[in-house]
Every structure is written in structure tokens, then in C-alpha cells.
Design a protein around this motif. Structure first.
Motif, PDB file in Angstrom:
ATOM      1  N   ASN A 203       0.789  -1.209   0.000  1.00 23.11           N
ATOM      2  CA  ASN A 203       0.000   0.000   0.000  1.00 23.11           C
ATOM      3  C   ASN A 203       0.831   1.275   0.000  1.00 23.11           C
ATOM      4  N   GLU A 204       2.118   1.120   0.175  1.00 19.22           N
ATOM      5  CA  GLU A 204       2.974   2.308   0.223  1.00 19.22           C
ATOM      6  C   GLU A 204       3.057   2.902  -1.178  1.00 19.22           C
ATOM      7  N   TYR A 205       3.233   4.201  -1.249  1.00 15.64           N
ATOM      8  CA  TYR A 205       3.297   4.858  -2.549  1.00 15.64           C
ATOM      9  C   TYR A 205       4.702   4.836  -3.123  1.00 15.64           C
ATOM     10  N   ILE A 206       4.763   4.777  -4.438  1.00 16.09           N
ATOM     11  CA  ILE A 206       6.066   4.766  -5.107  1.00 16.09           C
ATOM     12  C   ILE A 206       5.914   5.488  -6.460  1.00 16.09           C
ATOM     13  N   ASP A 207       6.996   6.011  -6.971  1.00 18.15           N
ATOM     14  CA  ASP A 207       6.956   6.728  -8.263  1.00 18.15           C
ATOM     15  C   ASP A 207       7.171   5.769  -9.412  1.00 18.15           C
ATOM     16  N   ILE A 208       6.378   5.912 -10.434  1.00 18.24           N
ATOM     17  CA  ILE A 208       6.630   5.125 -11.642  1.00 18.24           C
ATOM     18  C   ILE A 208       6.694   6.052 -12.846  1.00 18.24           C
ATOM     19  N   VAL A 209       7.335   5.547 -13.894  1.00 17.42           N
ATOM     20  CA  VAL A 209       7.351   6.256 -15.172  1.00 17.42           C
ATOM     21  C   VAL A 209       6.513   5.424 -16.123  1.00 17.42           C
TER      22      VAL A 209
ATOM     23  N   PRO B  56       6.313  11.228 -20.546  1.00 15.68           N
ATOM     24  CA  PRO B  56       7.194  10.558 -19.603  1.00 15.68           C
ATOM     25  C   PRO B  56       7.079  11.083 -18.181  1.00 15.68           C
ATOM     26  N   LYS B  57       5.955  11.705 -17.845  1.00 15.04           N
ATOM     27  CA  LYS B  57       5.818  12.238 -16.492  1.00 15.04           C
ATOM     28  C   LYS B  57       5.724  11.135 -15.465  1.00 15.04           C
ATOM     29  N   LYS B  58       6.375  11.366 -14.338  1.00 14.12           N
ATOM     30  CA  LYS B  58       6.322  10.362 -13.278  1.00 14.12           C
ATOM     31  C   LYS B  58       4.966  10.435 -12.595  1.00 14.12           C
ATOM     32  N   CYS B  59       4.560   9.316 -11.997  1.00 16.11           N
ATOM     33  CA  CYS B  59       3.251   9.242 -11.370  1.00 16.11           C
ATOM     34  C   CYS B  59       3.396   8.524 -10.042  1.00 16.11           C
ATOM     35  N   ARG B  60       2.652   8.983  -9.041  1.00 16.89           N
ATOM     36  CA  ARG B  60       2.785   8.376  -7.717  1.00 16.89           C
ATOM     37  C   ARG B  60       1.631   7.406  -7.491  1.00 16.89           C
ATOM     38  N   VAL B  61       1.914   6.122  -7.422  1.00 20.21           N
ATOM     39  CA  VAL B  61       0.868   5.115  -7.287  1.00 20.21           C
ATOM     40  C   VAL B  61       1.235   4.158  -6.155  1.00 20.21           C
ATOM     41  N   PRO B  62       0.251   3.379  -5.665  1.00 18.52           N
ATOM     42  CA  PRO B  62       0.583   2.384  -4.645  1.00 18.52           C
ATOM     43  C   PRO B  62       1.495   1.323  -5.247  1.00 18.52           C
ATOM     44  N   LEU B  63       2.290   0.734  -4.366  1.00 16.92           N
ATOM     45  CA  LEU B  63       3.308  -0.232  -4.807  1.00 16.92           C
ATOM     46  C   LEU B  63       2.698  -1.424  -5.528  1.00 16.92           C
ATOM     47  N   TRP B  64       1.528  -1.874  -5.047  1.00 20.10           N
ATOM     48  CA  TRP B  64       0.928  -3.057  -5.681  1.00 20.10           C
ATOM     49  C   TRP B  64       0.612  -2.788  -7.140  1.00 20.10           C
ATOM     50  N   LEU B  65       0.128  -1.569  -7.418  1.00 18.20           N
ATOM     51  CA  LEU B  65      -0.191  -1.219  -8.799  1.00 18.20           C
ATOM     52  C   LEU B  65       1.074  -1.071  -9.625  1.00 18.20           C
ATOM     53  N   ALA B  66       2.091  -0.498  -8.975  1.00 18.74           N
ATOM     54  CA  ALA B  66       3.367  -0.304  -9.684  1.00 18.74           C
ATOM     55  C   ALA B  66       3.927  -1.652 -10.125  1.00 18.74           C
ATOM     56  N   LEU B  67       3.873  -2.620  -9.213  1.00 17.04           N
ATOM     57  CA  LEU B  67       4.414  -3.938  -9.541  1.00 17.04           C
ATOM     58  C   LEU B  67       3.615  -4.599 -10.658  1.00 17.04           C
ATOM     59  N   GLU B  68       2.310  -4.424 -10.595  1.00 13.22           N
ATOM     60  CA  GLU B  68       1.461  -5.009 -11.624  1.00 13.22           C
ATOM     61  C   GLU B  68       1.748  -4.392 -12.985  1.00 13.22           C
ATOM     62  N   LEU B  69       1.867  -3.071 -13.009  1.00 13.22           N
ATOM     63  CA  LEU B  69       2.159  -2.398 -14.278  1.00 13.22           C
ATOM     64  C   LEU B  69       3.524  -2.793 -14.813  1.00 13.22           C
ATOM     65  N   LYS B  70       4.447  -2.958 -13.902  1.00 14.03           N
ATOM     66  CA  LYS B  70       5.788  -3.346 -14.339  1.00 14.03           C
ATOM     67  C   LYS B  70       5.740  -4.738 -14.954  1.00 14.03           C
ATOM     68  N   ARG B  71       4.951  -5.579 -14.335  1.00 12.45           N
ATOM     69  CA  ARG B  71       4.839  -6.949 -14.849  1.00 12.45           C
ATOM     70  C   ARG B  71       4.267  -6.948 -16.254  1.00 12.45           C
TER      71      ARG B  71
END
Lengths: 183, 819
Positions: free
Chosen positions: A22-28, A49-64
Motif C-alpha cells: 500500500n505504500e506509494y512509489i513513483d513510476i514512469v 514521460p511524467k512520473k506518477c505516484r501510485v501504490p506499490l501493488w499497482l506499480a508492480l502489476e504495471l511493471k509486470r
């Protein structure tokens, strides 16, 4: 509750990891994505290419899904970790790391090693820090009394590790002290 | 004493650092404790090549004509060919850390001094041939071969200097009480530094003096004494012609003596200097500190009547063209060619005559006494006209010219020209370079082995366009990228004229890509720009050529100011930046012109571009809403206000990257990309990196922060922060209001204006509140006068009444507009 014995007293590491999501993290982001209204928060429009601040779970999913790259958090960079390691070695106190550092680092190192600079070195340093802290925690446990146990800057996972032992110990000590006071 | 500010080059980390110039003076090699060898190109500010090979700190470097050799604490010695430094061969191993190496004059042998008691001589062609010399029972610190090929000097850690015969390898002489006894890893020097030609050598003796001894009688010819309190000599170096001797002192800095007069001619204060190297045949001294920093000091000895440029020329005849070419670039060479033969022949004649009165030197040799700066080209009166017509040399890192020194008679104007600025593009890094890097994507080119390049166009947003690459025979040098397409240009070559090529991303009509040749011969594009409606090309012939996006010419004119520096475009607006002459102190001045192509209206014509003192332009571009912004070498981002009215334009700083919080704790620089959403988009470059890395750099955004008050990041409601907030919003409001087309205000713009006004008033009211608590009545009144909206004035009145400042409340009341 119908939990297995081991889980009654404490969380499992997987659960702690889940909570860290649930912690927030920056993604590109790598694609334009619309706004996403969720229950806990609304994910803003993502426009590369703007960075976006999202919860970690979403970041991991998008990265996947290869739809975003993760920008490692500030504290997870080589020079910072090296200085933390120095601090950890020299001081008896625990150095200041984010509360969920172990889980977050674990998740990030598994999901996006290509987004972290010098990832092998980072892994090595984190391992060193973890071991140092573990030994300090063990030593610190000896100081437990029936009223309090002060271990500052301990991470979530680390607390979880000592929780069963510490809880039982403190309970028993309290009972002993109570009995001895009654006499 | 050089008045120029020396730019340190960060070569290594803390620890012993050594450096050496290659024999022809084209490269400067430095080695240090962070295990890499850095190869700097002399005369250029490019990032040095790094060679990573050793496992432990590198302690020494030696150069021969074709190779250079390094030794390290990991007990290995490796040699590398100078031209292809990635190849290296392990020459020899020792058992203990190696402290120093030296090439013999013919380059066939390398002497190795290490913590072992034996000094090894290894044949560079056949490394199995090894000779061992055992001068003493202690470890050895330095070795040096004498230039006349007679001696090998070994400095041992017991404080004795041993001299061996170079041919027979037998011990000829040992000297006690000449050098200090130092440990192998000390930064003090006990080396015998040979004079380039006359067989004498210099050592640092126990009284902190530099003693020059001769090999004839092994006695000191003379001693050079430093100033008071100068001690701990860390290195000594002779200039290439043997006239000047530089010595570095651990805490105090560098002193340079003229060995003819035995006087100190120059001193420089830097602490912890550990190694020195003179640039071959130039008045340039490079030195490194034990923090791993490299400094190149041009004109390290100030010129005066008796010391001129010619004193640094080689003392024997060499082919002029070749010698000059390695130190200068082509433009200077043209200018030199006329004077070379005269000047060098005279220099040769005079210097080889032993007892020369250097004061007479100029009169004999040349028509006019020339006062020269090692970095500029020579110009005399006749040449001045010629020089004006030729393209003057573009400069890197410009330094202001100083005129005070009376000894510089007839110093002529140095024409410094600002070099072209390519926003979004980088120089070659290895075999790749970025041609365009912006918010849409990036274009880079890779040089392939067989002469052609491959261009890749990649997008940040992969959902709209897929990345593609294509082979490029024309060697495009410039590129621009936007949402619809990409524009490329190539310079004119002998076989083909300059080319402009446009390629749309989505080719729905199959043949919308086009290419055109520049009509004039030898016309190359200097700068290109792409906007949603126009393509702008600024060329070497001085023309600004404007085409539509489908390639038909809309407009052509010759710019009033040349040479070009940059151009940028946004919708119908075109911004051209050119050199506008020199300022009073010689720094180049830039001018810009903003024109609307469709309305055929020039908003600003040759208005000044506000560069910082002794600074240069790094990038200039339009923001996402069409306001010009520039980023300069001081790290300040400036916005152009009131540019729609001729004569009213002002450059206002909106962000000073030196003030950023994150800058305080680390060394970073910011490579500008663009401004969007009132935020500065840039690429963070860590350490001394100057250009974005491959493969995919990440952007960072910084909101504006006007550098008008002292920064207090932890207190957003403190007075300085509020003042800055207020000013920032005023500036943003100005920009927004000006963008509004009278009579055609959109909903969004109106909203924006209201929001900004509200922000301004909010900040002002908070300031008024604070001023009321402190009872600063004058200030309260002044702040109230700056309020923009009537409800705010009423609010201010209420605040004043709340603080029982009835007098002020009444005065505020008079400010209210008649109800």
C-alpha cells in the motif's frame, strides 16, 4: 479464529509483504492511461514521460505488464545504502530506515532489478545491513523487562520476527512480577 | 597569477593521483585510487575516456611514444597502446605493491620500483627478459631514466639515491643526504627529476628546497628556495624546454621558478596537490590533488616582457604543421600558417643559442612584438583584418579577457564566438549520441563500423507510436521530434549538399515523407526546429529558411546577426538566436528574434539574451504553452516575459538549480529538457556526468521557485516563502494574461487567471496577517495595496481590526473602490 497455530501469534512474512504494497512509489508510465477511480484512492491520468505516484501493488502489476518502469525510492540508492551500512556497523542503535524497508526492497529487487542501478551491490549491502540489525535485535531482546522493550527504528518485518518471542516473554515476566508483588 | 577561475575535473576519488601527458601532447592521462585510468583529450571539455583494469589503487603512469603503462598496488604492470586504450597487456607482476614505473627513452624497457627490494627492468617487447637491480635492502619508491640515455636513477626508501649506468646496468654512484627517506606510499617525492636536455636533475632535499645537481660531479649546481612556510614537496616538474621548474607543496600549492633567474615567477594556492605535469610545449600546467581532482591551468606563468609564448616552443626544429596541429584546432591553424615558419625558425635560432638575452628575442625574430596568450591565436595588425573575416574560433567554457596587466602591450581583441547550442542533443559518447531528447521521445544515432549510422526513434508513450530505426547513409547530425513526425538534417559534404529530411510517424498517405537539398553549395544547416506548422533551418550561409511541414518554402531571409546559435519553433512562432558581438569585457553577447510566420509580424528583433556574467547558453526552447525559456551555464532557468511587445521583453529567473534542497547534499547537474505545466523537466546527472546516459534516462520535474528570498524549505508559511510564492504567482499570472488573446478568452484561461489571482491574494493575506502581529503598519498598508481583488481588501481590513489596528483598518477602508 481458524488460523493455524503458527499464525495466531504473529503475521506471516507474506502478509507483511502484502501490507507493504500500500505504500506509494513513483513510476514512469510507458503508455498513456486514463484515470482509475479506486476505493482507497484515485489513480491519476498517466502520461509518459511524467512520473506518477501510485501504490506499490499497482506499480508492480504495471511493471509486470511492461506498461511502466519503476523509479526506485530515494533511500534505495547505492551511496545512501553505503552510508547506512557504515552507520549500522558503528552504532549500537538501529540506523534510520523506512518502516517497511525490508519488504519493499525485497519486492523491488525481485520485480525490477533492471530499474535499479548497481543492483548486485545493492543486494549485497542490504544483506549486510539486515544481518547487522538481526544481531542487534537479538542482543536487544535480552533487555526485555515486564514493562517495556525499547528498540527504535526497527522495521515492520523485523518486529514481526521477534513478536512471538517478545510477547510470550513479556507476558510471563509480567505474571512473575505480579505474583512477586502480591507476596 | 592567473585570474581565471580553474574548472576542476573530477578524475578520481580520494587518494594518490598521478598524471602524465602523452609525448605529443594530445592526451592527458590520469590515474588514481578509484582503479580507473582517465584519458582526457587536451583542449577539450569532453568527458574523458575511462579505462578500468586494475584491482587496486593505481600508483603510477608512464608514457612512451606509442604506449602508456600503469602500475598499481595490486602488483601488476599493464601497458596500453595510446590510440586504442581498451587493449591492454599485462607486462609483469611483482609480489608487493608497485610504486613507480618509468619508460626508457627508446621505449624498450620499463623500470619498476615497488615495495620489493629489487628494481626490475622488463623488456616491453619480450616481457620474459627481466633484469633485476638490487640497490638496497629497503623498498624503492621512484625510478627515472635520464633523457640522455645514460643513467637510471632509483630512489630508495632509505633516503639514498642510486644511479645505474643504462647500458651496463652497473651501479655508478649513490648519494646520501640528498633526498628524504620516505615510505613507499607517502605523497612526498624523493624522485630525481631529470632536466629535459642538459643532464642535470632536480630533487627535493631535506631543507624543503629544490636542489639541482649535475651528473658530472654529483654536487648541487644551485638550489631553489621556496617562500616561508612552504614545506613537504610532493612533486617537481620541468617545463618542456627546461627553463621553468614547478614544485608542488603539500599544503601550500605550487611555485614555479625561472631557472635562468632563479626567481619565483608564479605561485598558485591549492591544497593537497600531489602530482604535476607540464603540457608539452605550452604554458599549461596540469596538476592533481589527493582528492582526485584534476586542474588544468593555462597560462600558468603570466606573460611579461621577458617571457613570451615562444619560450614554450620546442627548442629543436620540428615540422611546424605537425607540431601545431596537435595543440590547436583547424581554425587557429589557418591563422598560424602564415606566421609559423617565421616565428618558429626564430624561436629555434634563439633558444638553441645558449646565452641569449631573452629580452631581445622579439625584436630579432619578428616584425612586431607579439603578446600572446597560450589559448588564443596570434594576431598582429596586418592579420587583424584577415582574422575578422575568417570564422573566429568557437570557445568552450569561455573565460573573460582581462586587460589590466600593463605588460600585455597591444593585446588585441579576442573574438570569442558563442558556439551553437543544440537543445536536446549530446556530443558523441563512444559511438552513440542523442540527436533529440524531449517529452515526446528520443532520437539517437549509433555509428556502425562500415561508415553509416543507424538512427533509432523511440517514444516515451509506446501506446501511440512504436519505436523504429533505420540505416542512415547521409549521417544526419541534427534532429527534431514531435508528436507527428521527425525532422533530420545532414551537413554538406564534398559529394553532396546539405539535406533536410522529414519523416512522419504515421504515414497515412504513403508518401508524406520528404527530403530536400539546400540549394547553395557548401550550405550546411547549423540549427533546425520543428513545430506543428513550420520547419525552420538556419544555415551556414546566414539564411533562415522556413518551410511548411510538407516541405514547400514559406519564407527565406538572411539574418542580420551571425553566426547562428540556436533556433526553436512553436506553432507559428519562430525564435532565432545568434551572436550579437562582444560585450565590453569580451564575452560573447547573444541576440534573439521572435517572429510570427503566419501574421508576418516580428515581435522581438535582435533583442538581447540575458546571459549571466562569464556564462553561456545551454538551452533555449518554447514551453508547452508557447513562452520562451532559457537555461544557462549558471544553472538558472529564465522565462521571457512581455515578449509580445517590442522592446518590453524581460528575462526573469524562475528557478535556480543551485538553490535546490537536493543540491546541497550531493553533486548533481541538471540537463534541461523543457518546461511543461509550469514545471522544469530535466534529467538528473549524478556526479560529474555531463550528458544523459544510455539507454533510457529518467526525467525529473522541478516546480518553479523564484530566487528572490532565502530558501526555507521547512517553513512553507514563513515570510520569505510566502513572499516568493506571491512573486511566483505574479509572474505566472503575467505569463497567462499575456497569452490571452483579447476578445477571445477561453474558459480554461479565465479559470487559470482567477486561480492565480486567488493564490496571490492568499499569500498576501498571510503576509498581512504576519505583519499585523508584528505591528509593521507601513508594510501592512503596502501589502494591501498589492491585493488584486476587492474581497481580499475587505479581508485585510478584518485582519487589521482583529489585531486592533484601527488606524490601519481605516486607511484600508479608503483603498476600497467606491461601493
Amino acid at each position: 479464529m481458524a488460523l493455524p497455530r503458527e499464525l495466531e501469534a504473529t503475521f506471516s512474512p507474506e502478509e507483511i509483504e502484502f501490507l507493504a504494497g500500500n505504500e506509494y512509489i513513483d513510476i514512469v508510465p510507458l503508455e498513456t492511461m486514463d484515470q482509475l477511480p479506486l476505493v482507497s484512492a484515485t489513480i491519476p491520468i498517466m502520461k509518459p514521460p511524467k512520473k506518477c505516484r501510485v501504490p506499490l501493488w499497482l506499480a508492480l502489476e504495471l511493471k509486470r505488464q511492461h506498461r511502466a518502469r519503476i523509479a526506485p525510492p530515494e533511500w534505495l540508492d547505492l551511496s545512501n545504502l553505503e552510508s547506512l551500512r557504515e552507520q549500522e556497523m558503528e552504532m549500537d542503535m538501529f540506523s534510520k530506515l523506512p518502516f517497511r524497508w525490508l519488504e519493499t526492497a525485497h519486492l523491488l529487487l525481485n520485480a525490477c532489478p533492471d530499474d535499479i542501478e548497481d543492483v548486485e551491490e545493492v543486494r549485497r549491502i542490504l544483506l549486510t545491513i539486515r544481518e547487522a540489525r538481526q544481531s542487534k535485535a537479538r542482543a536487544g531482546l535480552e533487555a526485555v523487562n515486564e514493562v517495556q522493550l525499547a528498540l527504535d527504528n526497527l522495521g515492520a518485518m523485523e518486529i514481526n520476527e521477534i513478536r512471538p518471542l517478545f510477547r510470550e516473554t513479556m507476558n510471563r515476566m509480567r505474571k512473575i512480577v505480579q505474583v512477586s508483588e502480591e507476596e | 597569477m592567473a585570474g581565471n577561475r580553474l574548472v576542476p575535473r573530477y578524475a578520481h576519488t580520494d587518494g594518490l593521483t598521478r598524471l602524465a601527458y602523452t609525448v605529443d601532447g594530445t592526451f592527458l592521462l590520469t590515474v588514481g585510487s578509484n582503479l580507473v585510468i582517465r584519458k582526457f583529450q587536451v583542449g577539450s571539455d569532453e568527458e574523458p575516456e575511462s579505462i578500468d583494469n586494475h584491482q587496486d589503487p593505481i600508483t603510477g603512469i608512464a608514457v612512451s611514444k606509442t604506449h602508456f603503462c600503469t602500475c598499481s598496488e595490486d602488483a601488476t604492470i599493464c601497458i596500453y597502446p595510446i590510440n586504442n586504450s581498451s587493449e591492454h597487456t599485462l607486462l609483469a607482476r611483482t609480489t608487493l605493491p608497485v610504486r613507480d614505473i618509468a619508460y626508457s627513452i627508446d621505449g624498450d624497457w620499463i623500470a619498476i620500483a615497488s615495495d620489493e627490494t629489487a628494481v626490475k627492468l622488463v623488456n616491453t617487447k619480450e616481457p620474459t627478459q627481466i633484469h633485476s637491480l638490487r640497490p638496497s635492502k629497503t623498498s624503492n619508491k621512484h625510478v627515472s631514466f635520464s633523457p640522455n640515455e645514460k643513467f637510471l636513477a632509483i630512489s630508495s626508501c632509505n633516503g639514498i639515491l642510486y644511479f645505474y649506468d643504462n647500458q651496463s646496468r652497473s651501479l655508478l654512484k649513490f648519494l646520501t643526504n640528498t633526498i628524504l627517506s620516505v615510505e613507499g606510499d607517502s605523497d612526498l617525492t624523493s624522485k630525481a627529476i631529470w632536466h629535459p636536455s642538459d643532464g642535470t636533475f632536480a630533487v627535493a632535499n631535506s631543507e624543503n628546497q629544490v636542489a639541482i645537481l649535475s651528473t658530472d660531479d654529483w654536487l648541487a649546481l644551485y638550489k631553489l628556495t621556496p617562500k616561508e612556510n612552504y614545506s613537504s614537496i610532493t612533486d617537481i616538474a620541468w617545463s618542456s624546454n627546461g627553463r621553468f621548474l614547478a614544485a608542488s607543496f603539500r599544503d601550500k600549492g605550487i611555485l614555479i621558478w625561472d631557472t635562468l633567474s632563479k626567481e619565483i615567477v608564479s605561485e598558485h594556492h591549492y591544497s593537497n596537490v600531489v602530482a604535476l605535469a607540464w603540457q608539452p610545449f605550452a604554458n599549461v600546467l596540469s596538476f592533481t590533488t589527493n582528492q582526485g581532482v584534476l586542474y588544468n591551468c593555462p597560462e600558468v606563468i603570466p606573460f611579461s616582457g621577458s617571457i613570451t609564448e615562444a619560450d614554450f616552443q620546442k627548442s629543436t626544429q620540428l615540422t611546424n604543421g605537425h607540431k601545431k596541429r596537435v595543440i590547436l584546432d583547424e581554425d587557429e591553424e589557418e591563422l598560424y600558417r602564415n606566421q609559423n615558419t617565421n616565428e618558429n625558425a626564430a624561436a629555434a635560432a634563439d633558444i638553441t643559442n645558449g646565452e641569449e638575452d631573452f629580452g631581445d628575442f622579439n625584436e630579432n625574430a619578428l616584425d612586431d612584438p607579439l603578446d600572446l596568450d597560450g589559448d588564443s591565436y596570434m594576431v598582429n595588425e596586418d592579420e587583424l583584418e584577415v582574422a575578422k573575416k575568417r570564422k573566429a574560433r568557437p570557445i568552450h567554457g569561455h573565460q573573460p579577457v582581462s586587460f589590466e596587466d600593463g605588460a600585455r602591450k597591444r593585446r588585441l581583441l579576442q573574438f570569442a564566438v558563442h558556439k551553437p547550442v543544440y537543445a536536446g542533443s549530446t556530443p558523441w559518447q563512444g559511438n552513440r549520441r542523442y540527436l533529440c531528447l524531449n517529452l515526446v521521445g528520443c532520437i539517437w544515432t549509433v555509428q556502425q563500423d562500415d561508415g553509416h549510422n543507424t538512427i533509432t526513434v523511440e517514444f516515451h508513450d509506446e501506446s501511440n507510436h512504436r519505436k523504429y530505426h533505420f540505416p542512415d547513409d547521409q549521417r544526419f547530425e541534427l534532429a527534431c521530434l514531435d508528436e507527428e513526425g521527425a525532422l533530420f538534417s545532414a551537413p554538406a559534404t564534398e559529394q553532396s549538399p546539405g539535406v533536410i529530411y522529414y519523416k512522419p510517424h504515421v504515414d497515412w498517405s504513403r508518401r508524406s515523407e520528404w527530403a530536400l537539398m539546400l540549394p547553395m553549395e557548401d550550405e550546411s544547416p547549423i540549427s533546425i526546429a520543428l513545430s506543428s506548422s513550420v520547419v525552420v533551418v538556419c544555415t551556414t550561409s546566414g539564411y533562415v529558411r522556413i518551410y511548411s511541414r510538407t516541405g514547400f518554402p514559406i519564407s527565406i531571409y538572411r539574418s542580420k546577426q551571425l553566426p547562428f546559435v540556436a533556433c526553436s519553433a512553436y506553432k507559428d512562432l519562430v525564435l532565432i538566436v545568434a551572436n550579437g558581438g562582444a560585450a565590453a569585457d569580451g564575452t560573447p553577447q547573444l541576440v534573439y528574434t521572435i517572429e510570427d510566420i503566419s501574421k508576418n509580424y516580428v515581435y522581438q528583433s535582435n533583442d538581447g539574451l540575458a546571459l549571466p556574467p562569464a556564462g553561456e547558453l545551454l538551452s533555449i526552447f518554447f514551453s508547452d504553452v508557447g513562452d520562451p525559456y532559457m537555461y544557462d551555464s549558471d544553472g538558472v532557468l529564465l522565462a521571457l516575459l512581455h515578449w509580445r511587445t517590442p522592446g518590453q521583453a524581460k528575462w526573469v529567473p524562475v528557478l535556480d538549480t543551485n538553490e535546490l534542497e537536493r543540491r546541497k547534499s550531493r553533486q548533481e547537474s541538471y540537463w534541461p529538457v523543457t518546461v511543461a505545466d509550469n514545471q522544469f523537466h530535466c534529467i538528473l546527472l549524478k556526479g560529474s556526468a555531463r550528458y544523459p546516459y544510455f539507454p533510457r534516462p529518467m526525467f525529473t520535474e522541478f516546480p518553479f521557485r523564484i530566487p528572490c528570498t532565502v530558501m526555507t524549505p521547512d517553513a512553507p508559511t514563513s515570510v520569505p516563502s510566502l513572499e516568493e510564492l506571491q512573486l511566483r504567482n505574479v509572474i505566472l499570472l503575467t505569463l497567462t494574461e499575456e497569452a490571452i488573446d483579447e476578445g477571445n478568452v477561453s474558459q480554461e484561461q479565465q479559470l487559470q487567471v482567477t486561480k492565480l489571482e486567488a493564490n496571490i491574494d492568499k499569500a498576501l493575506l498571510q503576509l498581512i496577517q504576519k505583519a499585523c502581529t508584528e505591528e509593521k503598519l507601513e508594510r501592512v498598508l503596502e501589502l494591501t495595496k498589492s491585493l488584486r481583488r476587492t474581497p481580499s481588501i475587505l479581508a485585510a481590513q478584518k485582519i487589521a481590526l482583529h489585531h486592533s489596528l484601527t488606524q490601519i483598518a481605516e486607511k484600508i477602508g479608503t483603498l476600497l473602490p467606491a461601493a
